[in-house]
Structure formats: C-alpha cells, structure tokens
Motif scaffolding. Structure first.
Motif, mmCIF file in Angstrom:
data_model
loop_
_atom_site.group_PDB
_atom_site.id
_atom_site.type_symbol
_atom_site.label_atom_id
_atom_site.label_comp_id
_atom_site.label_asym_id
_atom_site.label_seq_id
_atom_site.Cartn_x
_atom_site.Cartn_y
_atom_site.Cartn_z
ATOM 1 N N LEU A 1 0.825 -1.202 0.000
ATOM 2 C CA LEU A 1 0.000 0.000 0.000
ATOM 3 C C LEU A 1 0.859 1.253 0.000
ATOM 4 C CD1 LEU A 1 -2.916 -0.969 2.435
ATOM 5 C CD2 LEU A 1 -2.835 -1.106 -0.055
ATOM 6 N N ALA A 2 1.942 1.236 0.782
ATOM 7 C CA ALA A 2 2.841 2.394 0.805
ATOM 8 C C ALA A 2 3.423 2.648 -0.579
ATOM 9 C CB ALA A 2 3.961 2.160 1.822
ATOM 10 N N GLU A 3 3.797 1.577 -1.265
ATOM 11 C CA GLU A 3 4.363 1.705 -2.597
ATOM 12 C C GLU A 3 3.316 2.224 -3.585
ATOM 13 O OE1 GLU A 3 7.466 -1.251 -4.441
ATOM 14 O OE2 GLU A 3 5.458 -1.980 -4.874
ATOM 15 N N TYR A 4 2.115 1.669 -3.534
ATOM 16 C CA TYR A 4 1.056 2.033 -4.475
ATOM 17 C C TYR A 4 0.647 3.490 -4.304
ATOM 18 C CZ TYR A 4 -3.476 1.949 -6.857
ATOM 19 O OH TYR A 4 -4.540 2.212 -7.688
ATOM 20 N N PHE A 5 0.561 3.945 -3.063
ATOM 21 C CA PHE A 5 0.166 5.330 -2.789
ATOM 22 C C PHE A 5 1.352 6.293 -2.832
ATOM 23 C CE2 PHE A 5 -3.578 3.165 -1.221
ATOM 24 C CZ PHE A 5 -4.603 4.055 -1.505
ATOM 25 N N ILE B 1 -6.120 -1.797 -7.492
ATOM 26 C CA ILE B 1 -6.391 -2.049 -6.085
ATOM 27 C C ILE B 1 -7.884 -2.342 -5.921
ATOM 28 C CG2 ILE B 1 -6.702 0.432 -5.625
ATOM 29 C CD1 ILE B 1 -5.489 -0.086 -2.835
ATOM 30 N N PRO B 2 -8.236 -3.436 -5.211
ATOM 31 C CA PRO B 2 -9.658 -3.772 -5.054
ATOM 32 C C PRO B 2 -10.424 -2.666 -4.329
ATOM 33 C CG PRO B 2 -8.266 -5.640 -4.454
ATOM 34 C CD PRO B 2 -7.350 -4.459 -4.619
ATOM 35 N N ASP B 3 -11.692 -2.518 -4.689
ATOM 36 C CA ASP B 3 -12.522 -1.479 -4.070
ATOM 37 C C ASP B 3 -12.679 -1.674 -2.569
ATOM 38 O OD1 ASP B 3 -12.883 -0.305 -6.548
ATOM 39 O OD2 ASP B 3 -14.798 -1.313 -6.933
ATOM 40 N N ASN B 4 -12.627 -2.926 -2.108
ATOM 41 C CA ASN B 4 -12.852 -3.185 -0.690
ATOM 42 C C ASN B 4 -11.566 -3.205 0.131
ATOM 43 O OD1 ASN B 4 -11.857 -5.594 -1.757
ATOM 44 N ND2 ASN B 4 -13.017 -6.874 -0.322
ATOM 45 N N THR B 5 -10.452 -2.752 -0.455
ATOM 46 C CA THR B 5 -9.177 -2.752 0.270
ATOM 47 C C THR B 5 -9.257 -1.882 1.510
ATOM 48 O OG1 THR B 5 -7.895 -3.156 -1.733
ATOM 49 C CG2 THR B 5 -6.723 -2.191 0.120
ATOM 50 N N GLN B 6 -8.842 -2.444 2.640
ATOM 51 C CA GLN B 6 -8.789 -1.689 3.874
ATOM 52 C C GLN B 6 -7.490 -0.889 3.907
ATOM 53 O OE1 GLN B 6 -10.476 -4.462 7.221
ATOM 54 N NE2 GLN B 6 -9.459 -5.753 5.702
ATOM 55 N N LEU B 7 -7.554 0.353 4.327
ATOM 56 C CA LEU B 7 -6.375 1.203 4.428
ATOM 57 C C LEU B 7 -6.002 1.391 5.892
ATOM 58 C CD1 LEU B 7 -7.132 3.967 1.745
ATOM 59 C CD2 LEU B 7 -6.013 1.750 1.458
ATOM 60 N N CYS B 8 -4.706 1.458 6.145
ATOM 61 C CA CYS B 8 -4.221 1.645 7.507
ATOM 62 C C CYS B 8 -2.870 2.353 7.438
ATOM 63 C CB CYS B 8 -4.109 0.309 8.248
ATOM 64 S SG CYS B 8 -3.185 -0.976 7.360
ATOM 65 N N GLY B 9 -2.387 2.823 8.577
ATOM 66 C CA GLY B 9 -1.088 3.491 8.610
ATOM 67 C C GLY B 9 -1.120 4.828 7.882
ATOM 68 N N THR C 1 -3.972 5.957 5.261
ATOM 69 C CA THR C 1 -5.367 6.116 5.655
ATOM 70 C C THR C 1 -5.888 7.474 5.182
ATOM 71 O OG1 THR C 1 -4.999 4.752 7.618
ATOM 72 C CG2 THR C 1 -6.975 6.131 7.601
ATOM 73 N N GLY C 2 -7.012 7.443 4.479
ATOM 74 C CA GLY C 2 -7.633 8.681 4.039
ATOM 75 C C GLY C 2 -7.069 9.271 2.769
ATOM 76 N N LEU C 3 -6.000 8.692 2.229
ATOM 77 C CA LEU C 3 -5.430 9.237 0.994
ATOM 78 C C LEU C 3 -6.316 8.886 -0.194
ATOM 79 C CD1 LEU C 3 -1.581 8.484 1.321
ATOM 80 C CD2 LEU C 3 -2.784 10.619 1.783
ATOM 81 N N PRO C 4 -6.415 9.784 -1.182
ATOM 82 C CA PRO C 4 -7.185 9.450 -2.389
ATOM 83 C C PRO C 4 -6.447 8.413 -3.212
ATOM 84 C CG PRO C 4 -6.061 11.551 -2.670
ATOM 85 C CD PRO C 4 -5.841 11.138 -1.240
#
Length: 560
Positions: free
Chosen positions: A394-398, A539-547, A550-553
């Motif tokens: 997630l860090a890499e993708y965002f 990224i799947p629509d239901n992916t949970q975000l954390c760290g 969180t909250g990033l578009p």
C-alpha cells in the motif's frame, strides 16, 4: 453475420462479436465462481488431550477444505471474531497480477476484530495441492489452517487415471501451550523448544482418539486413492508413510512429477505432495504414520485407514522412518518434473528450457540467529524484518514508500559475519521480467524451509557446504520440479531460478514459525514500468487502508 473473438484476463472473458459488415457487439462471460463465508472464532480444543485456545473456521479444526477447479474465481468472506487482528494466506496460489489478495502483512491491512474482509482471487492453471493458514502473530500455532485443492478442468487431462476418492492429509507438529503463551515466550527471548506432539488432520491417534478406533480414511479393495499430504506444522520436518502400502508420487506443489514409488516421503514445513495409494493388501486396518525427522526424540502420530471389507485391526508394528538428513537429500534429488504431461504447468516465463535462459542477477541469502541479552532475532543478510503499520504494498502504491521503508537494505552478496542485525522492513527491488538465481545458504545447525509467494521456481540444487559459482555445474537444468517451497539442510545451500514476471509485492519467508515471527522474512518488490492492467490489477474497491495511507485518495487506476 458475426465472428466471435475471446479476450481473456483477470477471471473475465470478454466475448467480442465482430460484425463482418463493420459493427461490433460486446458480451461478458466469466469463469465460474465459488463463494465461501468463514467465521473465525476462538474455542477450547484438546488435540493432544490438553485443553488450549484454538482458532476455528466455521467451528472446524482444521478448517474447511476449498475444492476448486483451475480458473475458478474463489471468493472468501472472512469474519474475524477473535480479539486481535487476523489474516490468511493461500500458500502456493500464485495470485497472478494480484498481490492485493496474498494475505500477508506486507500486502494487506489485517482484518480488525469484529470486522470482515472478502478475498477474491483466481486459482489459474495450478493443478495441485495447497493449504491456507494465518500469517498474523503466532496464530498458526492455534489452527486456522486447511486444505486447498486445484483440480483439472476436463479439457486438461492429468497423467493418471481418476482416483476412487481424494483425501486431504494435514500433518504437522503441535504445542500443547496456547498460541498466546508461545508468543509471550518469543517476545521474552525464550525459544519455543520441542513440540509436544504431531497431528494428522487435528488428531494424534493416541489417548481418546486411539480408544475410539475410528478410521480417518476408508478404501475399497482394488481401488486407487489420491492422498494430498501437506506439512502445516511450525518447526519439524515429518516423514509420512502408510503401513504396507507404497506411495506413488504424482504431484508436488502444482507440478506433475515423474511417478516414482516411495516407501515414505519426507515432507518439510510448508510443503505439499500428492500420492496415489492402491488398496491391494489384505482387507483390514492399516496405520498412516507421520513422525518427526532430525530430532533427538521422535514424535509420532497415527491414523487408521480401513478397508471397507476389513476384518482385523492394524498391526502395532509401525513401519520405520529413515535416519539422517542425507537420506532426505537423496530423496530430493530423485524428484523430477514430468515433461511429458499434457496438463498446464506453472511455467510463467513461457519456456520449458529454463536451464538455457541467461541469468541476469544472483542473490545470495544467508539466514542467521542472534541473541543480545534477553532479545532473540533471526535475520536474512543481516536484516531482521519487522512489519510496519502500513503494508509495504500500500505504501508503494500510494507513492508513500519513503515514509515507510527503504529498498535494498541488504546486498546481493552478504557480509561474511554479522554481529548484530539491523531491524527494519526488508524489501528487495527486482526488475520486472528478469531471470534471477537465488542462493539460500543455511549456516545454522537446524533445517530451514523457505516459501516464496507469487511464483513457482525451479529447485535446481541442494548441496552441503557453501555455494560458489563453480557449483552451477551440479544444477539440474533439465527437469527440476517447479515449486514454491524448498528446504535447506544444516550447513548447506539450495539454488532456485525463476523469472520475476508477476508484478506485485511478494513475501519470501522462513516457514519455521519461530524464525519468521522473529524476523526471518523479506519482501520482493516487482514493479512494472507501466501502470498497466496487462501487468497488474487495480487495487480492489474493498481494500482496507491503515497506517500513513489512511484517508489518501486513490492514485489514477491502471489502464490497458
């Protein structure tokens, strides 16, 4: 008049009807779906006769078996009723272009207590035997594991006749202490020590289990059965055998093998084998046996196989296990890939001549153990991995990787000795579609077992001593089995080769619970130079975000 053209991808077949007069009409047809709802709960279990906390799926220990067919879409809605975060990985399922569903802490936020997450992945043409298990904390020591089968479609024949029945055999060592106690041991610098027993499908074959004398499996005289044997344990290699019945090896972690006959098989932690067994002995009961290897005290579990017309108990004399790890090494050398089978092979680089592909990079990975005061860590090339609160993928993708981890902390050629390992997220960057040789060198006195997510690799050699480039002359460059786990014996090395053509973030880990929990794992980032759906799913629509994400578009989606 229309001409039909199929465009495949991601579990979805787009049928394009091209009008011969210039127009077009589009229809959608998908591969079959399998839907599961799993409730993960905690309950008291007593597999060794000692009450302890266990993790059940839908009230079952072990969990339910997923029986799928190649190209099926598997949808598993997991409800976490534990009081701590939880994740499941689907060990050996390659998750092509889809590391989002891999179920490791480097790719996904864990499922919070009281929450649920729906996994959605496609099993593709990996005909074979696998299993799933928890990757969070020490949950593997409590259950939460089960079998996963990928069967052949009718259009893809397998190189043996259909068996009368198909049995899942989950063998593994077991501790009678709860997973929370084992976690506290590791957190305080204590070793887990010797397991307390061995289980076959959650039973030891001793005590009350033995008194009930109920068969684990039944066989009809003259019929042949497939046994899918997986070591779901935490520490010990196990030897698997059946009284008076030879084992015909037919498949190993998604690859058809040359069908050699064995009296017994060494199954190292994380590994799976499929064998055919024919009921051609006197009609009575027989013991299936799993016992520890390379241990001072041998722990054994038994289960009963009963002929349907059986007329007597099993002999109390169990078939002996082999001795020493040289026997196990020689058995590894006897395994061969079945190059004549017509079924699909896990061969993403598109060439069966893997030994003729030029190696672009050699990475040597050395595992090590360290103690400082009451702190114990395990490391790879001097780095002991810790999972950050933000999953690496997630860090890499965002595009927030610089806030979470640093690439390539370890060198391809490690230092000779490391006094104190560095504690950090251990992430290697590998160039997309390059052909890489990885050397796994074990300087310790205990056996090691490694698993790589996202891929099958060619297990070309295991030898004692230290690796040097001259050792390549001993590689099997013709018919080494394509698989996803490999053992490394004490003071020995193993060599694997593969093409990194599956974009994503992939976990390479020790399958030994203690080692992995204390840092013996890393992640391999394989980035496509283009943000393209040809190389990786969105990224799947239901992916949970954390760290930190969180909250990033969401970044712009991948396109063709």
């Amino acid at each position: 008049m229309y001409k039909k053209v199929s465009v495949m991808g991601g579990g979805l077949a787009t049928i394009v009807l091209l009008c011969l007069t210039g127009g077009a009409m589009v229809a959608q047809a998908e591969d079959p779906y399998l839907f599961f709802t799993w409730n993960v709960t905690q309950a008291t279990i007593s597999p060794l006769g000692v009450p302890q906390k266990g993790i059940l799926i839908n009230g079952q220990f072990p969990g339910p078996t997923i029986n799928s067919t190649s190209n099926n879409n598997v949808v598993v809605n997991v409800f976490n009723y534990l009081d701590e975060p939880f994740l499941i990985t689907w060990s050996g399922i390659q998750q092509r272009k889809n590391s989002w569903q891999d179920g490791t802490l480097g790719t996904m936020c864990p499922i919070a207590p009281g929450k649920n997450y729906t996994y959605h992945f496609q099993v593709k043409d990996q005909i074979g035997s696998y299993f799933y298990y928890p990757t969070t904390s020490t949950h593997r020591a409590a259950g939460g594991f089960g079998g996963l089968h990928v069967n052949s479609r009718l259009l893809i024949p397998v190189p043996y006749a259909d068996p009368e029945d198909d049995y899942t055999v989950l063998i593994g060592d077991w501790y009678s202490k709860s997973y929370t106690q084992l976690k506290s041991f590791l957190d305080s610098g204590r070793a887990l020590g010797r397991p307390d027993g061995v289980l076959i499908n959650g039973k030891s074959g001793k005590g009350k289990d033995k008194d009930k004398d109920e068969p684990l499996f039944t066989m009809k005289p003259g019929k042949t059965y497939k046994y899918r044997v997986c070591n779901v344990g935490m520490k010990n290699s196990l030897n698997f055998r059946i009284q008076d019945h030879p084992l015909k090896l037919v498949e190993m972690e998604g690859s058809h093998t040359v069908q050699n006959i064995y009296k017994s098989l060494d199954v190292h932690v994380g590994q799976c084998y499929s064998v055919l067994v024919t009921a051609d002995q006197a009609p009575k009961d027989y013991y299936v046996v799993a016992s520890t290897r390379f241990t001072k005290e041998v722990l054994t579990a038994t289960g009963i196989i009963r002929y349907t017309n059986g007329k007597g108990p099993a002999s109390p004399v169990l078939p002996p296990a082999p001795d020493g790890w040289a026997w196990s090494l020689n058995q590894f050398r006897s395994f061969r890939w079945n190059l004549t089978a017509s079924a699909a092979r896990p061969n993403p680089q598109g060439s069966y001549h893997y030994g003729q592909i030029n190696i672009t990079r050699t990475i040597k990975l050395v595992n090590s153990a360290h103690r400082k005061g009451d702190k114990v860590t395990y490391a790879i090339n001097g780095v002991s991995h810790v999972n950050p609160t933000t999953p690496l993928k997630l860090a890499e993708y965002f595009q927030a990787a610089d806030k979470v981890f640093q690439y390539n902390l370890i060198p391809d050629e490690p230092q000779a000795t490391v006094d104190e390992p560095k504690t950090a997220a251990n992430v290697l960057n590998v160039t997309f579609r390059t052909y890489v040789e990885i050397i796994l060198e074990n300087h310790e006195k205990s056996i090691q077992s490694w698993n790589l997510d996202g891929y099958s690799f060619f297990a070309v050699a295991i030898e004692p001593g230290r690796w040097t480039p001259e050792k390549r002359k001993n590689y099997n460059l013709l018919d080494a089995v394509s698989r996803h786990t490999i053992q490394v014996f004490p003071k020995s090395w193993a060599a694997i080769m593969l093409t990194f053509d599956n974009a994503g973030m992939w976990n390479l880990r020790s399958e030994i619970l203690e080692n992995r929990y204390l840092g013996q794992e890393l992640y391999i980032s394989v980035l496509s130079p283009e943000r393209s759906l040809r190389d990786e799913y969105n990224i799947p629509d239901n992916t949970q975000l954390c760290g930190v994400v969180t909250g990033l578009p969401n970044p712009p989606p991948y396109t063709i």
